[in-house]
Design a protein around this motif. Sequence first.
Motif, PDB file in Angstrom:
ATOM      1  N   ASP A  53       0.795  -1.217   0.000  1.00  0.00           N
ATOM      2  CA  ASP A  53       0.000   0.000   0.000  1.00  0.00           C
ATOM      3  C   ASP A  53       0.836   1.280   0.000  1.00  0.00           C
ATOM      4  O   ASP A  53       0.300   2.371   0.069  1.00  0.00           O
ATOM      5  CB  ASP A  53      -1.002   0.019   1.160  1.00  0.00           C
ATOM      6  CG  ASP A  53      -2.273   0.752   0.793  1.00  0.00           C
ATOM      7  OD1 ASP A  53      -2.647   0.746  -0.400  1.00  0.00           O
ATOM      8  OD2 ASP A  53      -2.887   1.368   1.682  1.00  0.00           O
ATOM      9  N   SER A  54       2.152   1.176  -0.086  1.00  0.00           N
ATOM     10  CA  SER A  54       2.983   2.370  -0.215  1.00  0.00           C
ATOM     11  C   SER A  54       2.946   2.821  -1.678  1.00  0.00           C
ATOM     12  O   SER A  54       2.575   2.050  -2.564  1.00  0.00           O
ATOM     13  CB  SER A  54       4.425   2.080   0.207  1.00  0.00           C
ATOM     14  OG  SER A  54       5.032   1.148  -0.673  1.00  0.00           O
ATOM     15  N   THR A  55       3.304   4.070  -1.915  1.00  0.00           N
ATOM     16  CA  THR A  55       3.369   4.569  -3.284  1.00  0.00           C
ATOM     17  C   THR A  55       4.790   4.992  -3.610  1.00  0.00           C
ATOM     18  O   THR A  55       5.576   5.324  -2.724  1.00  0.00           O
ATOM     19  CB  THR A  55       2.424   5.775  -3.509  1.00  0.00           C
ATOM     20  OG1 THR A  55       2.776   6.819  -2.607  1.00  0.00           O
ATOM     21  CG2 THR A  55       0.975   5.380  -3.339  1.00  0.00           C
ATOM     22  N   VAL A  56       5.094   4.938  -4.888  1.00  0.00           N
ATOM     23  CA  VAL A  56       6.404   5.373  -5.362  1.00  0.00           C
ATOM     24  C   VAL A  56       6.194   6.151  -6.656  1.00  0.00           C
ATOM     25  O   VAL A  56       5.342   5.791  -7.471  1.00  0.00           O
ATOM     26  CB  VAL A  56       7.363   4.173  -5.567  1.00  0.00           C
ATOM     27  CG1 VAL A  56       6.862   3.211  -6.607  1.00  0.00           C
ATOM     28  CG2 VAL A  56       8.755   4.638  -5.904  1.00  0.00           C
ATOM     29  N   GLU A  57       6.919   7.243  -6.794  1.00  0.00           N
ATOM     30  CA  GLU A  57       6.859   8.024  -8.026  1.00  0.00           C
ATOM     31  C   GLU A  57       8.037   7.639  -8.903  1.00  0.00           C
ATOM     32  O   GLU A  57       9.164   7.517  -8.420  1.00  0.00           O
ATOM     33  CB  GLU A  57       6.886   9.520  -7.724  1.00  0.00           C
ATOM     34  CG  GLU A  57       5.612  10.000  -7.089  1.00  0.00           C
ATOM     35  CD  GLU A  57       5.566  11.503  -6.933  1.00  0.00           C
ATOM     36  OE1 GLU A  57       6.621  12.174  -7.052  1.00  0.00           O
ATOM     37  OE2 GLU A  57       4.466  12.017  -6.690  1.00  0.00           O
ATOM     38  N   VAL A  58       7.770   7.454 -10.183  1.00  0.00           N
ATOM     39  CA  VAL A  58       8.787   7.034 -11.144  1.00  0.00           C
ATOM     40  C   VAL A  58       8.771   8.012 -12.310  1.00  0.00           C
ATOM     41  O   VAL A  58       7.716   8.252 -12.906  1.00  0.00           O
ATOM     42  CB  VAL A  58       8.489   5.605 -11.662  1.00  0.00           C
ATOM     43  CG1 VAL A  58       9.499   5.193 -12.716  1.00  0.00           C
ATOM     44  CG2 VAL A  58       8.459   4.606 -10.520  1.00  0.00           C
ATOM     45  N   ARG A  59       9.925   8.567 -12.606  1.00  0.00           N
ATOM     46  CA  ARG A  59      10.019   9.436 -13.784  1.00  0.00           C
ATOM     47  C   ARG A  59       9.985   8.577 -15.034  1.00  0.00           C
ATOM     48  O   ARG A  59      10.709   7.590 -15.136  1.00  0.00           O
ATOM     49  CB  ARG A  59      11.317  10.241 -13.755  1.00  0.00           C
ATOM     50  CG  ARG A  59      11.365  11.293 -12.697  1.00  0.00           C
ATOM     51  CD  ARG A  59      12.648  12.093 -12.676  1.00  0.00           C
ATOM     52  NE  ARG A  59      13.739  11.484 -13.431  1.00  0.00           N
ATOM     53  CZ  ARG A  59      14.527  12.141 -14.281  1.00  0.00           C
ATOM     54  NH1 ARG A  59      14.375  13.424 -14.465  1.00  0.00           N
ATOM     55  NH2 ARG A  59      15.491  11.518 -14.925  1.00  0.00           N
ATOM     56  N   GLU A  60       9.134   8.949 -15.954  1.00  0.00           N
ATOM     57  CA  GLU A  60       9.007   8.197 -17.200  1.00  0.00           C
ATOM     58  C   GLU A  60      10.356   8.087 -17.914  1.00  0.00           C
ATOM     59  O   GLU A  60      10.683   7.053 -18.496  1.00  0.00           O
ATOM     60  CB  GLU A  60       7.989   8.885 -18.099  1.00  0.00           C
ATOM     61  CG  GLU A  60       7.646   8.131 -19.344  1.00  0.00           C
ATOM     62  CD  GLU A  60       6.556   8.814 -20.146  1.00  0.00           C
ATOM     63  OE1 GLU A  60       6.255   8.290 -21.232  1.00  0.00           O
ATOM     64  OE2 GLU A  60       6.016   9.844 -19.726  1.00  0.00           O
ATOM     65  N   ALA A  61      11.181   9.121 -17.817  1.00  0.00           N
ATOM     66  CA  ALA A  61      12.488   9.124 -18.472  1.00  0.00           C
ATOM     67  C   ALA A  61      13.433   8.068 -17.890  1.00  0.00           C
ATOM     68  O   ALA A  61      14.387   7.656 -18.554  1.00  0.00           O
ATOM     69  CB  ALA A  61      13.124  10.504 -18.344  1.00  0.00           C
ATOM     70  N   ASP A  62      13.163   7.596 -16.656  1.00  0.00           N
ATOM     71  CA  ASP A  62      14.021   6.588 -16.021  1.00  0.00           C
ATOM     72  C   ASP A  62      13.627   5.157 -16.379  1.00  0.00           C
ATOM     73  O   ASP A  62      14.341   4.216 -16.055  1.00  0.00           O
ATOM     74  CB  ASP A  62      13.996   6.744 -14.494  1.00  0.00           C
ATOM     75  CG  ASP A  62      14.659   8.028 -14.031  1.00  0.00           C
ATOM     76  OD1 ASP A  62      15.474   8.595 -14.790  1.00  0.00           O
ATOM     77  OD2 ASP A  62      14.364   8.462 -12.898  1.00  0.00           O
ATOM     78  N   ILE A  63      12.475   4.970 -17.015  1.00  0.00           N
ATOM     79  CA  ILE A  63      11.984   3.628 -17.343  1.00  0.00           C
ATOM     80  C   ILE A  63      12.718   3.108 -18.574  1.00  0.00           C
ATOM     81  O   ILE A  63      12.723   3.748 -19.615  1.00  0.00           O
ATOM     82  CB  ILE A  63      10.470   3.626 -17.591  1.00  0.00           C
ATOM     83  CG1 ILE A  63       9.729   4.070 -16.336  1.00  0.00           C
ATOM     84  CG2 ILE A  63       9.995   2.238 -18.029  1.00  0.00           C
ATOM     85  CD1 ILE A  63       8.237   4.260 -16.545  1.00  0.00           C
ATOM     86  N   VAL A  64      13.333   1.934 -18.417  1.00  0.00           N
ATOM     87  CA  VAL A  64      14.019   1.317 -19.557  1.00  0.00           C
ATOM     88  C   VAL A  64      13.243   0.117 -20.091  1.00  0.00           C
ATOM     89  O   VAL A  64      13.469  -0.313 -21.217  1.00  0.00           O
ATOM     90  CB  VAL A  64      15.468   0.905 -19.202  1.00  0.00           C
ATOM     91  CG1 VAL A  64      16.305   2.125 -18.909  1.00  0.00           C
ATOM     92  CG2 VAL A  64      15.515  -0.072 -18.044  1.00  0.00           C
ATOM     93  N   ALA A  65      12.321  -0.425 -19.286  1.00  0.00           N
ATOM     94  CA  ALA A  65      11.485  -1.542 -19.723  1.00  0.00           C
ATOM     95  C   ALA A  65      10.241  -1.563 -18.850  1.00  0.00           C
ATOM     96  O   ALA A  65      10.281  -1.154 -17.684  1.00  0.00           O
ATOM     97  CB  ALA A  65      12.236  -2.865 -19.609  1.00  0.00           C
ATOM     98  N   SER A  66       9.132  -2.032 -19.418  1.00  0.00           N
ATOM     99  CA  SER A  66       7.895  -2.097 -18.655  1.00  0.00           C
ATOM    100  C   SER A  66       6.919  -3.049 -19.332  1.00  0.00           C
ATOM    101  O   SER A  66       7.041  -3.329 -20.521  1.00  0.00           O
ATOM    102  CB  SER A  66       7.265  -0.712 -18.548  1.00  0.00           C
ATOM    103  OG  SER A  66       6.881  -0.256 -19.823  1.00  0.00           O
ATOM    104  N   ARG A  67       5.942  -3.509 -18.530  1.00  0.00           N
ATOM    105  CA  ARG A  67       4.882  -4.344 -19.088  1.00  0.00           C
ATOM    106  C   ARG A  67       3.741  -4.429 -18.091  1.00  0.00           C
ATOM    107  O   ARG A  67       3.929  -4.239 -16.883  1.00  0.00           O
ATOM    108  CB  ARG A  67       5.375  -5.749 -19.429  1.00  0.00           C
ATOM    109  CG  ARG A  67       5.797  -6.556 -18.218  1.00  0.00           C
ATOM    110  CD  ARG A  67       6.403  -7.885 -18.642  1.00  0.00           C
ATOM    111  NE  ARG A  67       6.865  -8.611 -17.477  1.00  0.00           N
ATOM    112  CZ  ARG A  67       6.341  -9.740 -17.046  1.00  0.00           C
ATOM    113  NH1 ARG A  67       5.354 -10.301 -17.708  1.00  0.00           N
ATOM    114  NH2 ARG A  67       6.818 -10.335 -15.976  1.00  0.00           N
TER     115      ARG A  67
END
Length: 85
Positions: A53-67
């Motif tokens: 239930d914690s949240t984390v913010e991720v900069r889109e520019a830091d994403i190298v892979a996702s699904r």
Amino acid sequence: MQLRGRLVHRIAPDDLGERVSVRITHPGGGFTDIVGVVESWAEGVLTLRRRDDSTVEVREADIVASRVVPPVPPRRRGGRPPQAP
């Protein structure tokens, strides 16, 4: 998230409410994987709600892979799942 040696970025702002796995570049080098539900995606920043239930913010520019990944199955009461015969 890896396809024949290439990292693939497969999520988009349309995936709000979906459970996703993102691989981001780690500040000290290397990568970190985060799994959570996309709560918001605005101005290049995603907010993911983790299982605890914690949240984390991720900069889109830091994403190298996702699904997008399947939802977590509900926990069974009484412990271990039944074993196959």
